[in-house]
Design a protein around this motif. Structure first.
Motif, PDB file in Angstrom:
ATOM      1  N   VAL A  99     -25.521 -11.819   7.511  1.00  0.00           N
ATOM      2  CA  VAL A  99     -26.794 -11.544   8.165  1.00  0.00           C
ATOM      3  C   VAL A  99     -26.974 -12.440   9.390  1.00  0.00           C
ATOM      4  CG1 VAL A  99     -28.111 -13.205   6.788  1.00  0.00           C
ATOM      5  CG2 VAL A  99     -29.255 -11.188   7.730  1.00  0.00           C
ATOM      6  N   GLY A 100     -26.403 -13.649   9.368  1.00  0.00           N
ATOM      7  CA  GLY A 100     -26.503 -14.522  10.528  1.00  0.00           C
ATOM      8  C   GLY A 100     -25.873 -13.910  11.760  1.00  0.00           C
ATOM      9  N   THR A 101     -24.779 -13.180  11.578  1.00  0.00           N
ATOM     10  CA  THR A 101     -24.119 -12.515  12.701  1.00  0.00           C
ATOM     11  C   THR A 101     -24.985 -11.395  13.260  1.00  0.00           C
ATOM     12  OG1 THR A 101     -21.956 -13.019  11.727  1.00  0.00           O
ATOM     13  CG2 THR A 101     -22.032 -11.304  13.415  1.00  0.00           C
ATOM     14  N   VAL A 102     -25.560 -10.578  12.373  1.00  0.00           N
ATOM     15  CA  VAL A 102     -26.412  -9.471  12.823  1.00  0.00           C
ATOM     16  C   VAL A 102     -27.648 -10.003  13.538  1.00  0.00           C
ATOM     17  CG1 VAL A 102     -27.696  -7.428  12.090  1.00  0.00           C
ATOM     18  CG2 VAL A 102     -25.587  -8.051  10.913  1.00  0.00           C
ATOM     19  N   GLY A 151     -25.230 -17.757   8.527  1.00  0.00           N
ATOM     20  CA  GLY A 151     -26.112 -17.359   7.437  1.00  0.00           C
ATOM     21  C   GLY A 151     -25.556 -16.183   6.654  1.00  0.00           C
ATOM     22  N   ASP A 152     -25.445 -16.343   5.341  1.00  0.00           N
ATOM     23  CA  ASP A 152     -24.849 -15.302   4.502  1.00  0.00           C
ATOM     24  C   ASP A 152     -25.528 -15.326   3.140  1.00  0.00           C
ATOM     25  OD1 ASP A 152     -23.280 -13.355   3.449  1.00  0.00           O
ATOM     26  OD2 ASP A 152     -21.467 -14.574   3.274  1.00  0.00           O
ATOM     27  N   PHE A 153     -26.056 -14.181   2.730  1.00  0.00           N
ATOM     28  CA  PHE A 153     -26.751 -14.086   1.444  1.00  0.00           C
ATOM     29  C   PHE A 153     -25.862 -13.531   0.340  1.00  0.00           C
ATOM     30  CE2 PHE A 153     -30.142 -13.949   4.596  1.00  0.00           C
ATOM     31  CZ  PHE A 153     -31.071 -14.828   4.056  1.00  0.00           C
ATOM     32  N   SER A 154     -24.589 -13.259   0.641  1.00  0.00           N
ATOM     33  CA  SER A 154     -23.722 -12.642  -0.366  1.00  0.00           C
ATOM     34  C   SER A 154     -23.452 -13.570  -1.545  1.00  0.00           C
ATOM     35  CB  SER A 154     -22.394 -12.228   0.280  1.00  0.00           C
ATOM     36  OG  SER A 154     -21.710 -13.352   0.802  1.00  0.00           O
ATOM     37  N   GLY A 155     -23.521 -14.871  -1.334  1.00  0.00           N
ATOM     38  CA  GLY A 155     -23.254 -15.808  -2.423  1.00  0.00           C
ATOM     39  C   GLY A 155     -24.488 -16.260  -3.178  1.00  0.00           C
ATOM     40  N   VAL A 156     -25.643 -15.688  -2.852  1.00  0.00           N
ATOM     41  CA  VAL A 156     -26.886 -16.088  -3.522  1.00  0.00           C
ATOM     42  C   VAL A 156     -26.960 -15.445  -4.900  1.00  0.00           C
ATOM     43  CG1 VAL A 156     -29.395 -15.950  -3.445  1.00  0.00           C
ATOM     44  CG2 VAL A 156     -28.117 -16.406  -1.349  1.00  0.00           C
ATOM     45  N   ILE A 157     -27.077 -16.276  -5.916  1.00  0.00           N
ATOM     46  CA  ILE A 157     -27.234 -15.802  -7.286  1.00  0.00           C
ATOM     47  C   ILE A 157     -28.289 -16.663  -7.982  1.00  0.00           C
ATOM     48  CG2 ILE A 157     -24.881 -14.907  -7.493  1.00  0.00           C
ATOM     49  CD1 ILE A 157     -24.128 -17.484  -8.956  1.00  0.00           C
ATOM     50  N   ARG A 207     -29.278  -9.307  -7.511  1.00  0.00           N
ATOM     51  CA  ARG A 207     -30.067  -8.538  -6.561  1.00  0.00           C
ATOM     52  C   ARG A 207     -31.452  -9.139  -6.310  1.00  0.00           C
ATOM     53  NH1 ARG A 207     -28.060  -3.213  -6.169  1.00  0.00           N
ATOM     54  NH2 ARG A 207     -25.775  -3.371  -6.144  1.00  0.00           N
ATOM     55  N   PHE A 208     -32.198  -9.453  -7.370  1.00  0.00           N
ATOM     56  CA  PHE A 208     -33.532 -10.041  -7.197  1.00  0.00           C
ATOM     57  C   PHE A 208     -33.465 -11.400  -6.486  1.00  0.00           C
ATOM     58  CE2 PHE A 208     -35.200  -7.434 -11.000  1.00  0.00           C
ATOM     59  CZ  PHE A 208     -35.519  -6.386 -10.155  1.00  0.00           C
ATOM     60  N   PRO A 209     -32.583 -12.320  -6.898  1.00  0.00           N
ATOM     61  CA  PRO A 209     -32.487 -13.596  -6.165  1.00  0.00           C
ATOM     62  C   PRO A 209     -32.151 -13.406  -4.689  1.00  0.00           C
ATOM     63  CG  PRO A 209     -31.423 -13.790  -8.288  1.00  0.00           C
ATOM     64  CD  PRO A 209     -31.766 -12.344  -8.119  1.00  0.00           C
ATOM     65  N   ARG A 210     -31.266 -12.450  -4.392  1.00  0.00           N
ATOM     66  CA  ARG A 210     -30.893 -12.235  -2.996  1.00  0.00           C
ATOM     67  C   ARG A 210     -32.089 -11.742  -2.184  1.00  0.00           C
ATOM     68  NH1 ARG A 210     -25.561  -9.751  -0.315  1.00  0.00           N
ATOM     69  NH2 ARG A 210     -26.393  -9.398   1.771  1.00  0.00           N
ATOM     70  N   THR A 211     -32.802 -10.773  -2.705  1.00  0.00           N
ATOM     71  CA  THR A 211     -33.955 -10.237  -1.966  1.00  0.00           C
ATOM     72  C   THR A 211     -35.015 -11.301  -1.773  1.00  0.00           C
ATOM     73  OG1 THR A 211     -33.527  -8.029  -2.877  1.00  0.00           O
ATOM     74  CG2 THR A 211     -35.715  -8.451  -1.965  1.00  0.00           C
ATOM     75  N   VAL A 252     -30.243 -24.184   5.662  1.00  0.00           N
ATOM     76  CA  VAL A 252     -28.824 -24.455   5.958  1.00  0.00           C
ATOM     77  C   VAL A 252     -28.059 -24.759   4.677  1.00  0.00           C
ATOM     78  CG1 VAL A 252     -27.247 -26.088   7.051  1.00  0.00           C
ATOM     79  CG2 VAL A 252     -29.172 -25.177   8.340  1.00  0.00           C
ATOM     80  N   VAL A 253     -28.650 -25.557   3.794  1.00  0.00           N
ATOM     81  CA  VAL A 253     -27.980 -25.911   2.547  1.00  0.00           C
ATOM     82  C   VAL A 253     -27.807 -24.695   1.646  1.00  0.00           C
ATOM     83  CG1 VAL A 253     -28.227 -27.226   0.410  1.00  0.00           C
ATOM     84  CG2 VAL A 253     -28.668 -28.335   2.597  1.00  0.00           C
ATOM     85  N   THR A 254     -28.801 -23.827   1.594  1.00  0.00           N
ATOM     86  CA  THR A 254     -28.786 -22.703   0.664  1.00  0.00           C
ATOM     87  C   THR A 254     -28.114 -21.459   1.243  1.00  0.00           C
ATOM     88  OG1 THR A 254     -30.910 -23.523  -0.183  1.00  0.00           O
ATOM     89  CG2 THR A 254     -30.213 -21.315  -0.875  1.00  0.00           C
ATOM     90  N   ILE A 255     -28.415 -21.151   2.493  1.00  0.00           N
ATOM     91  CA  ILE A 255     -27.980 -19.892   3.099  1.00  0.00           C
ATOM     92  C   ILE A 255     -26.996 -20.112   4.239  1.00  0.00           C
ATOM     93  CG2 ILE A 255     -28.721 -17.775   4.228  1.00  0.00           C
ATOM     94  CD1 ILE A 255     -29.683 -18.078   1.340  1.00  0.00           C
ATOM     95  N   GLY A 256     -27.312 -21.055   5.116  1.00  0.00           N
ATOM     96  CA  GLY A 256     -26.588 -21.244   6.360  1.00  0.00           C
ATOM     97  C   GLY A 256     -27.536 -21.044   7.531  1.00  0.00           C
TER      98      GLY A 256
END
Length: 371
Positions: A348-351, A224-230, A100-104, A290-294
């Motif tokens: 989030v990239g779609t939204v 862009g997608d933050f679901s895989g951020v850990i 949660r903290f890394p994603r935010t 792009v490398v980290t999120i998209g």
């Protein structure tokens, strides 16, 4: 209902005072007759307004931290503390620290940096309808990432980011070179040229991704997608915070460079060096994100234009607002993406693309109507 204005009586024997020009309702919110900013803009330009905006972003960050499928909320933590559930409390803190903290943090950093990169790009191109995803910068970074993935699959993340940044610099330089060769009589043609260039680069990238069976991997880079951020996979984003700070320090020089090479030289600013610095900042930010999120499209286009309407075009004053507004905008889109189809998640990239495209079209239509 019409209003009749009565001239005051001349009781002093002299000539009657000249009638004052009428002021349109609401004009005081923009600027007064002397050209000074109106009360609303003066309020926004104050440090207090910026602090309030930053606190609002902090509240959004707290909300984002506790939104998710797992039941980790302040109420849950309080129940675990009150009930002495040590195992549950440890599991909750583990989830917060690892996911949660890394994603935010990554949402805030990426939103802030991409918005500022868009502002710098607009200054370099001298056009308010461009940003990294509409001039081929993001597409070039994706092509570089694909190249290093094919040639050196085992390359570390930092190496992939470096190659993507080099390609992004090349794509940005190509766009600026094309602008100098084409006589553009309409400002709206500049983003169209950038979109066409980006589509050409994207087509080349898609072709090679298809040839090497990497289309699915390419799609993850372009959305862009933050679901895989850990924890352990987002720390590279701290680099974009430093790049944003550099952009703020050099804001005045970017403003001068935006006036053209002749004016920059007259004012003692090295035009080519500042342009190279701007391209490097934009390319590095785009590559890291792009490398980290998209890809997060339209973010660097929408946010600087909204801030410009709010407080004006002074870049040094705009950079903090653009950073804060960009972080808040992505936070809102990320929260919406997680709750609109709960427990599933929309990237989030779609939204951002849907909302940003709508705002972009509105700005184009507004520009055309004013023309």
């Amino acid at each position: 209902m019409s209003t009749i204005a009565h001239a005051p009586e001349n009781t002093g024997g002299g000539s009657a005072p000249e009638p004052q020009p009428a002021v349109k309702p609401g004009a005081s919110n923009r600027s007064d007759q002397a050209g000074r900013p109106g009360p609303f803009r003066r309020l926004l330009r104050s440090n207090g307004a910026l602090v309030i905006a930053a606190l609002a972003v902090l509240v959004l960050a707290v909300i984002s931290t506790f939104v998710g499928v797992a039941d980790v909320t302040p109420a849950t933590l309080m129940r675990q503390v009150a009930g002495g559930d040590t195992a549950g409390l440890q599991e909750s803190f583990h989830l917060l620290s690892v996911s949660r903290f890394p994603r935010t943090i990554s949402v805030v950093l990426a939103g802030m940096a991409m918005a500022v990169a868009g502002l710098i790009m607009q200054q370099m191109a001298r056009n308010k309808f461009v940003e990294p995803s509409t001039v081929g910068t993001v597409e070039s970074a994706s092509l570089g990432l694909l190249t290093v993935t094919v040639l050196v699959p085992s390359a570390p993340l930092l190496g992939k980011m470096g190659v993507a940044a080099v390609f992004a610099v090349g794509g940005t330089a190509l766009f600026l070179a094309v602008l100098q060769k084409i006589p553009l009589r309409n400002a709206l043609l500049v983003p169209l040229v950038g979109i066409m260039l980006g589509n050409v680069i994207a087509a080349i990238t898609t072709f090679f991704a298809y040839r090497f069976n990497l289309l699915q991997t390419l799609n993850t880079w372009m959305i862009g997608d933050f679901s895989g951020v850990i924890k352990g996979r987002y720390e590279l984003l701290w680099l974009v915070a430093a790049l944003t700070l550099i952009g703020y320090i050099a804001a005045d020089r970017f403003t001068v460079a935006g006036m053209g090479q002749d004016v920059s030289t007259t004012l003692g600013v090295n035009y080519k060096r500042i342009m190279a610095l701007g391209m490097t900042i934009v390319a590095l930010i785009s590559a890291v994100v792009v490398v980290t999120i998209g890809s997060i499209p339209f973010l660097g286009l929408v946010v600087p234009n909204i801030v410009s309407l709010m407080i004006g075009d002074n870049m040094r004053r705009s950079v903090p607002w653009v950073g804060v507004f960009g972080a808040g905008f992505v936070l809102v889109c990320d929260i919406v993406g997680r709750v609109i189809r709960y427990p599933f998640e929309i990237p989030v990239g779609t939204v951002v693309a849907v909302v940003g495209a709508a705002i972009f079209l509105a700005m184009l239509l507004r520009k055309r109507a004013r023309s």
